[in-house]
Design an enzyme around this catalytic site. Structure first.
Site, PDB file in Angstrom:
ATOM      1  CG  ASP A   1      -0.097  14.693  -0.451  1.00  0.00           C
ATOM      2  OD1 ASP A   1       0.609  13.981  -0.926  1.00  0.00           O
ATOM      3  OD2 ASP A   1      -1.373  14.396  -0.634  1.00  0.00           O
TER       4      ASP A   1
ATOM      5  NE  ARG B   1       6.062 -31.861  -4.923  1.00  0.00           N
ATOM      6  CZ  ARG B   1       7.075 -32.468  -4.307  1.00  0.00           C
ATOM      7  NH1 ARG B   1       8.085 -32.812  -5.246  1.00  0.00           N
ATOM      8  NH2 ARG B   1       7.025 -32.971  -3.029  1.00  0.00           N
TER       9      ARG B   1
ATOM     10  CD  GLN C   1       0.582  -9.184  -1.972  1.00  0.00           C
ATOM     11  OE1 GLN C   1       1.570  -9.361  -2.674  1.00  0.00           O
ATOM     12  NE2 GLN C   1      -0.554  -8.936  -2.513  1.00  0.00           N
TER      13      GLN C   1
ATOM     14  N   GLY D   1      -4.224  -4.694  -4.287  1.00  0.00           N
ATOM     15  CA  GLY D   1      -5.106  -3.693  -4.972  1.00  0.00           C
ATOM     16  C   GLY D   1      -4.474  -2.256  -5.159  1.00  0.00           C
ATOM     17  CG  HIS D   2      -1.764  -1.402  -7.733  1.00  0.00           C
ATOM     18  ND1 HIS D   2      -1.033  -2.111  -8.643  1.00  0.00           N
ATOM     19  CD2 HIS D   2      -1.349  -1.762  -6.491  1.00  0.00           C
ATOM     20  CE1 HIS D   2       0.034  -2.579  -8.133  1.00  0.00           C
ATOM     21  NE2 HIS D   2       0.090  -2.424  -6.813  1.00  0.00           N
TER      22      HIS D   2
ATOM     23  CG  ASP E   1      -1.911  -1.183   1.470  1.00  0.00           C
ATOM     24  OD1 ASP E   1      -2.273  -1.552   0.058  1.00  0.00           O
ATOM     25  OD2 ASP E   1      -2.016  -1.814   2.451  1.00  0.00           O
TER      26      ASP E   1
ATOM     27  CB  THR F   1      -7.991  -6.140  -1.475  1.00  0.00           C
ATOM     28  OG1 THR F   1      -7.027  -5.697  -2.443  1.00  0.00           O
ATOM     29  CG2 THR F   1      -8.464  -7.485  -1.696  1.00  0.00           C
TER      30      THR F   1
ATOM     31  CE  LYS G   1       3.430  -2.264  -4.474  1.00  0.00           C
ATOM     32  NZ  LYS G   1       2.881  -2.008  -3.221  1.00  0.00           N
TER      33      LYS G   1
HETATM   34  P1  IMP Z   1      -2.752 -12.871   2.317  1.00  0.00           P
HETATM   35  O1  IMP Z   1      -1.958 -12.301   1.433  1.00  0.00           O
HETATM   36  O2  IMP Z   1      -4.246 -12.453   1.853  1.00  0.00           O
HETATM   37  O3  IMP Z   1      -2.539 -14.385   2.623  1.00  0.00           O
HETATM   38  O4  IMP Z   1      -2.471 -11.996   3.695  1.00  0.00           O
HETATM   39  C1  IMP Z   1      -1.311 -11.973   4.382  1.00  0.00           C
HETATM   40  C2  IMP Z   1      -0.871 -10.610   4.830  1.00  0.00           C
HETATM   41  O5  IMP Z   1      -0.646  -9.700   4.077  1.00  0.00           O
HETATM   42  C3  IMP Z   1      -2.069 -10.035   5.555  1.00  0.00           C
HETATM   43  O6  IMP Z   1      -1.416  -9.251   6.831  1.00  0.00           O
HETATM   44  C4  IMP Z   1      -2.628  -9.169   4.665  1.00  0.00           C
HETATM   45  O7  IMP Z   1      -3.405  -7.957   5.341  1.00  0.00           O
HETATM   46  C5  IMP Z   1      -1.376  -8.581   4.174  1.00  0.00           C
HETATM   47  N1  IMP Z   1      -1.395  -8.362   2.567  1.00  0.00           N
HETATM   48  C6  IMP Z   1      -1.717  -8.928   1.483  1.00  0.00           C
HETATM   49  N2  IMP Z   1      -1.771  -8.375   0.143  1.00  0.00           N
HETATM   50  C7  IMP Z   1      -1.812  -6.983   0.598  1.00  0.00           C
HETATM   51  C8  IMP Z   1      -1.545  -5.653   0.097  1.00  0.00           C
HETATM   52  O8  IMP Z   1      -1.727  -5.779  -1.360  1.00  0.00           O
HETATM   53  N3  IMP Z   1      -1.287  -4.611   0.792  1.00  0.00           N
HETATM   54  C9  IMP Z   1      -0.886  -4.698   1.919  1.00  0.00           C
HETATM   55  N4  IMP Z   1      -1.176  -5.790   2.828  1.00  0.00           N
HETATM   56  C10 IMP Z   1      -1.363  -6.972   2.260  1.00  0.00           C
END
Ligand code: IMP
Length: 427
Positions: free
Chosen positions: A332, A142, A223, A40-41, A13, A299, A16
């Protein structure tokens, strides 16, 4: 300049999506190598506001090819819904390709993600619940299903039969939950295969050919480094290599073809899900920032926890990824704060620690050592020239640069493409 990568330097977050959208105008291909629709972007441009979970943010540039690499786990239902939304809003999606080796997030992965989380109780990771972890678990065990297999129902059926039998025994015997019907999952897979066919390619070949022709490739991280399976705050991490480490495996291109690694840092820290964040701000300041900056997950809509900039994390991230330059976003958001704090080290049981600890127990005990700097009253919001930054904001940027051991070459001062200070070329 064959390929360069943009990696989240904190807990995801970092903003990006906007930077990819900004850079994609000068890039032939934009590609994703890890994660799934847990990412999520948000992209805001002249066509509107878009929340993308799978399609790379380069999609808004008519000449840019977008690739979802083999390291990504793909939920076909989410991908197809995203494509249909983009199409209905006039975006050309004919240049989107998915690796036929990408693993598929199946309905049982989503259910297992949720059941595993509730079974963990107070030790839950706080996943996004999208089935990402269970899909990667099947990949390494696998027993995963790859996107290309959806096109071959005859070979798919016995594989699916074996997997569903195994999953059903876990679901019913361990979780006392519903089971899945082979025929309906199979029918769904065949239907997905028909709809995905136009997008599936051996994308490693497309990328290797693009590199051979000297095309520019922007590799978009999902991430952030602190959520990386190996290098993040384990076990509160995601299940893929979200740092630079995931690129070669997740795309099928050799490391020598990646010539620049750009770290994206937010001017403060945020984190969703469980796990420590030593620089977490006092509630009143955190809530104020969260509301002003709308720090809620793209997300899941969950409130993000807010912390001061953690330079121990920043430096660790720089060294793990070998950042060649950095982008600073959301400067900002700190406008108008009387003081801005930077964590420059930790104390654990009275002992000063400058390296990022490996266990959650130690990380939880870290007391931040802060350096306080004067804030700035004049706004940085919307500023496009470095010379227009208030001198205190400039000092903050320079100090961060020293601490993360990497030059900051681009600063984002707002959500729109134009609200950007381009100090020097990023590579
Ligand atoms: P998972 O990827 O859904 O298995 O979540 C594992 C950890 O990664 C959790 O703490 C989520 O909140 C965090 N996480 C997964 N994707 C994102 C992202 O795009 N932004 C921020 N945190 C994320």
């Amino acid at each position: 300049m064959p390929a360069y990568v943009l990696v989240g330097a904190q807990w995801g977050d970092e903003g990006k999506g906007k930077i990819v959208d900004y850079l994609a105008a000068q890039t032939d291909l934009v590609v994703r190598y890890a994660g799934g629709n847990n990412a999520g972007h948000t992209v805001i441009n002249q066509m509107g506001t878009f929340s993308l979970h799978l399609v790379p943010s380069g999609i808004f540039h008519p000449e840019t090819t977008c690739i979802i690499g083999n390291g990504v786990v793909l939920d076909p239902a989410v991908f197809l819904a995203e494509i249909s939304d983009l199409r209905s809003r006039g975006v050309d999606v004919s240049r989107v390709f998915i690796s036929d080796r990408a693993h598929v997030i199946m309905p049982y992965h989503i259910l297992l993600d949720q059941l595993e989380e509730s079974a963990k109780g107070g030790l839950a990771i706080g996943t996004t619940g999208k089935g990402v972890g269970p899909a990667y678990m099947d990949k390494t065990a696998r027993v995963g299903i790859r996107a290309g297999e959806l096109l071959d129902p005859i070979s798919l059926k016995p594989r699916l039969q074996q997997v569903i039998q195994y999953k059903n025994s876990i679901l019913t015997k361990i979780y006392n939950s519903e089971s899945f019907d082979l025929e309906s999952v199979f029918t769904q897979c065949v239907e997905w295969g028909k709809q995905l066919k136009e997008f599936l390619r051996p994308t490693e070949l497309l990328l290797q050919q693009a590199i051979a022709r000297g095309k520019s490739i922007l590799i978009e991280g999902a991430q952030g480094t602190l959520l990386d399976l190996d290098h993040g705050t384990y076990p509160y991490v995601t299940s893929s290599s979200s740092s630079v480490a995931g690129i070669s495996g997740g795309l099928g291109i050799p490391p020598r073809d990646v010539s620049a690694v750009i770290g994206v840092f937010k001017a403060y820290c945020t984190r969703v899900g469980s796990g420590p964040i030593p620089t977490e701000m006092p509630t009143d300041i955190g809530v104020d920032i969260r509301e002003r900056a709308w720090e809620y997950g793209t997300t899941t809509g969950r409130a993000r926890r807010i912390g001061w900039f953690d330079a121990v994390v920043g430096r660790y991230s720089s060294r793990i990824n070998g950042f060649t330059s950095a982008v600073l976003t959301r400067l900002d958001v700190l406008d108008g704060m009387p003081t801005v704090r930077i964590c420059v080290g930790y104390k654990i049981n009275g002992e000063i620690v400058e390296h990022f600890p490996s266990t959650t127990t130690l990380f939880e005990q870290c007391e931040p050592i802060y350096e306080d700097m004067d804030g700035w009253n004049e706004p940085t919001a919307g500023v496009t020239q470095l010379s227009q930054l208030p001198k205190e904001a400039m000092r903050y940027v320079k100090r961060l640069e020293e601490l993360i051991e990497c030059p900051i070459r681009l600063i984002s001062t707002g959500p729109n493409r134009e609200e950007t200070i381009h100090i020097e070329p990023l590579f």
